[in-house]
Design a protein around this motif. Structure first.
Motif, mmCIF file in Angstrom:
data_model
loop_
_atom_site.group_PDB
_atom_site.id
_atom_site.type_symbol
_atom_site.label_atom_id
_atom_site.label_comp_id
_atom_site.label_asym_id
_atom_site.label_seq_id
_atom_site.Cartn_x
_atom_site.Cartn_y
_atom_site.Cartn_z
ATOM 1 N N MET A 47 -10.337 58.604 54.508
ATOM 2 C CA MET A 47 -9.273 57.898 55.168
ATOM 3 C C MET A 47 -8.976 56.607 54.399
ATOM 4 S SD MET A 47 -8.946 57.126 59.108
ATOM 5 C CE MET A 47 -9.260 55.544 59.714
ATOM 6 N N ALA A 48 -7.732 56.449 53.999
ATOM 7 C CA ALA A 48 -7.337 55.266 53.241
ATOM 8 C C ALA A 48 -7.172 54.069 54.170
ATOM 9 C CB ALA A 48 -6.034 55.529 52.503
ATOM 10 N N ALA A 49 -7.575 52.936 53.681
ATOM 11 C CA ALA A 49 -7.452 51.711 54.476
ATOM 12 C C ALA A 49 -5.990 51.254 54.479
ATOM 13 C CB ALA A 49 -8.330 50.625 53.880
ATOM 14 N N GLU A 50 -5.541 50.822 55.642
ATOM 15 C CA GLU A 50 -4.175 50.304 55.743
ATOM 16 C C GLU A 50 -4.151 48.869 55.224
ATOM 17 O OE1 GLU A 50 -2.158 50.810 59.455
ATOM 18 O OE2 GLU A 50 -3.267 52.632 59.884
ATOM 19 N N PRO A 51 -3.042 48.484 54.598
ATOM 20 C CA PRO A 51 -2.977 47.107 54.094
ATOM 21 C C PRO A 51 -3.040 46.108 55.249
ATOM 22 C CG PRO A 51 -0.872 48.234 53.785
ATOM 23 C CD PRO A 51 -1.847 49.241 54.326
ATOM 24 N N ASP A 52 -3.752 45.049 55.027
ATOM 25 C CA ASP A 52 -3.898 44.003 56.026
ATOM 26 C C ASP A 52 -2.801 42.967 55.785
ATOM 27 O OD1 ASP A 52 -4.620 42.050 57.791
ATOM 28 O OD2 ASP A 52 -6.673 41.841 57.061
ATOM 29 N N GLU A 53 -1.752 43.017 56.585
ATOM 30 C CA GLU A 53 -0.590 42.156 56.382
ATOM 31 C C GLU A 53 -0.931 40.675 56.479
ATOM 32 O OE1 GLU A 53 2.724 43.278 58.774
ATOM 33 O OE2 GLU A 53 2.543 45.373 58.223
ATOM 34 N N LEU A 54 -1.973 40.328 57.204
ATOM 35 C CA LEU A 54 -2.340 38.920 57.342
ATOM 36 C C LEU A 54 -2.983 38.360 56.085
ATOM 37 C CD1 LEU A 54 -3.765 38.870 60.969
ATOM 38 C CD2 LEU A 54 -1.542 38.060 60.182
ATOM 39 N N HIS A 55 -3.525 39.222 55.236
ATOM 40 C CA HIS A 55 -4.217 38.754 54.047
ATOM 41 C C HIS A 55 -3.462 39.038 52.757
ATOM 42 C CE1 HIS A 55 -7.505 38.945 57.027
ATOM 43 N NE2 HIS A 55 -7.778 37.782 56.481
ATOM 44 N N GLU A 56 -2.289 39.594 52.849
ATOM 45 C CA GLU A 56 -1.488 39.845 51.654
ATOM 46 C C GLU A 56 -0.476 38.724 51.492
ATOM 47 O OE1 GLU A 56 0.242 43.697 51.403
ATOM 48 O OE2 GLU A 56 -1.645 44.698 51.855
ATOM 49 N N TRP A 57 -0.421 38.164 50.295
ATOM 50 C CA TRP A 57 0.485 37.055 50.017
ATOM 51 C C TRP A 57 1.544 37.515 49.019
ATOM 52 C CZ3 TRP A 57 -0.387 32.820 52.883
ATOM 53 C CH2 TRP A 57 -1.645 32.661 53.438
ATOM 54 N N PRO A 58 2.779 37.091 49.207
ATOM 55 C CA PRO A 58 3.788 37.423 48.196
ATOM 56 C C PRO A 58 3.494 36.650 46.918
ATOM 57 C CG PRO A 58 4.700 35.927 49.835
ATOM 58 C CD PRO A 58 3.325 36.314 50.298
ATOM 59 N N PRO A 59 3.914 37.176 45.787
ATOM 60 C CA PRO A 59 3.663 36.449 44.534
ATOM 61 C C PRO A 59 4.423 35.124 44.531
ATOM 62 C CG PRO A 59 5.119 38.320 44.173
ATOM 63 C CD PRO A 59 4.654 38.406 45.592
ATOM 64 N N PRO A 60 3.864 34.091 43.900
ATOM 65 C CA PRO A 60 4.546 32.801 43.860
ATOM 66 C C PRO A 60 5.847 32.889 43.060
ATOM 67 C CG PRO A 60 2.515 32.739 42.580
ATOM 68 C CD PRO A 60 2.593 34.087 43.216
ATOM 69 N N THR A 61 6.802 32.076 43.448
ATOM 70 C CA THR A 61 8.101 32.052 42.785
ATOM 71 C C THR A 61 8.094 30.988 41.690
ATOM 72 O OG1 THR A 61 9.117 32.639 44.887
ATOM 73 C CG2 THR A 61 10.584 31.793 43.166
ATOM 74 N N PRO A 62 8.324 31.373 40.444
ATOM 75 C CA PRO A 62 8.345 30.374 39.363
ATOM 76 C C PRO A 62 9.462 29.352 39.587
ATOM 77 C CG PRO A 62 8.258 32.602 38.475
ATOM 78 C CD PRO A 62 8.518 32.730 39.942
ATOM 79 N N ALA A 63 9.171 28.111 39.289
ATOM 80 C CA ALA A 63 10.163 27.045 39.418
ATOM 81 C C ALA A 63 10.945 26.924 38.110
ATOM 82 C CB ALA A 63 9.474 25.725 39.734
ATOM 83 N N PRO A 64 12.218 26.545 38.196
ATOM 84 C CA PRO A 64 13.003 26.317 36.975
ATOM 85 C C PRO A 64 12.374 25.196 36.136
ATOM 86 C CG PRO A 64 14.416 26.327 38.918
ATOM 87 C CD PRO A 64 13.007 26.343 39.407
ATOM 88 N N PRO A 65 12.468 25.278 34.818
ATOM 89 C CA PRO A 65 11.824 24.292 33.935
ATOM 90 C C PRO A 65 12.210 22.842 34.229
ATOM 91 C CG PRO A 65 12.648 26.138 32.655
ATOM 92 C CD PRO A 65 13.124 26.347 34.060
ATOM 93 N N GLU A 66 13.474 22.581 34.537
ATOM 94 C CA GLU A 66 13.886 21.192 34.807
ATOM 95 C C GLU A 66 13.249 20.655 36.085
ATOM 96 O OE1 GLU A 66 16.933 24.063 36.353
ATOM 97 O OE2 GLU A 66 16.072 23.737 34.370
ATOM 98 N N LEU A 67 13.024 21.524 37.059
ATOM 99 C CA LEU A 67 12.366 21.121 38.302
ATOM 100 C C LEU A 67 10.876 20.880 38.057
ATOM 101 C CD1 LEU A 67 13.283 20.640 41.186
ATOM 102 C CD2 LEU A 67 12.735 23.002 41.701
ATOM 103 N N VAL A 68 10.263 21.713 37.245
ATOM 104 C CA VAL A 68 8.859 21.532 36.868
ATOM 105 C C VAL A 68 8.693 20.195 36.147
ATOM 106 C CG1 VAL A 68 7.029 22.379 35.333
ATOM 107 C CG2 VAL A 68 8.306 23.984 36.761
ATOM 108 N N GLU A 69 9.593 19.910 35.235
ATOM 109 C CA GLU A 69 9.532 18.669 34.457
ATOM 110 C C GLU A 69 9.647 17.444 35.369
ATOM 111 O OE1 GLU A 69 12.384 16.637 31.170
ATOM 112 O OE2 GLU A 69 11.880 18.750 30.854
ATOM 113 N N ARG A 70 10.584 17.478 36.310
ATOM 114 C CA ARG A 70 10.781 16.345 37.220
ATOM 115 C C ARG A 70 9.580 16.168 38.149
ATOM 116 N NH1 ARG A 70 11.614 11.590 37.923
ATOM 117 N NH2 ARG A 70 12.494 10.926 39.873
#
Length: 83
Positions: free
Chosen positions: A1-24
């Motif tokens: 029996m396959a384990a069902e994904p635990d929605e409480l422990h799964e995180w979406p991948p981080p969103t990269p910030a634009p370079p100018e925002l990173v610089e500021r």
């Protein structure tokens, strides 16, 4: 029996910030070290979540100038950050 994904422990991948925002955001971390006492010297701003953290700490731990810098950075961040 396959384990069902635990929605409480799964995180979406981080969103990269634009370079100018990173610089500021990186510049603001250097300008206001009193707001980033926890920041490891090797840590880097890379994602929108990192920029949001910079805004929050400038507002919470900074002086009047830091608060205004946070407001300006937040204006750049707002249209990009979708939660």
């Amino acid at each position: 029996m396959a384990a069902e994904p635990d929605e409480l422990h799964e995180w979406p991948p981080p969103t990269p910030a634009p370079p100018e925002l990173v610089e500021r955001a990186t510049a603001l971390v250097r300008e206001h070290p009193e707001c980033f006492w926890f920041w490891h010297p090797d840590a880097r701003v890379r994602h929108l979540e990192d920029v949001r953290l910079v805004v929050e700490h400038l507002r919470e731990y900074g002086d009047h100038r830091a608060w205004w810098d946070a407001q300006k950075l937040h204006k750049c961040l707002s249209p990009l950050f979708k939660t």
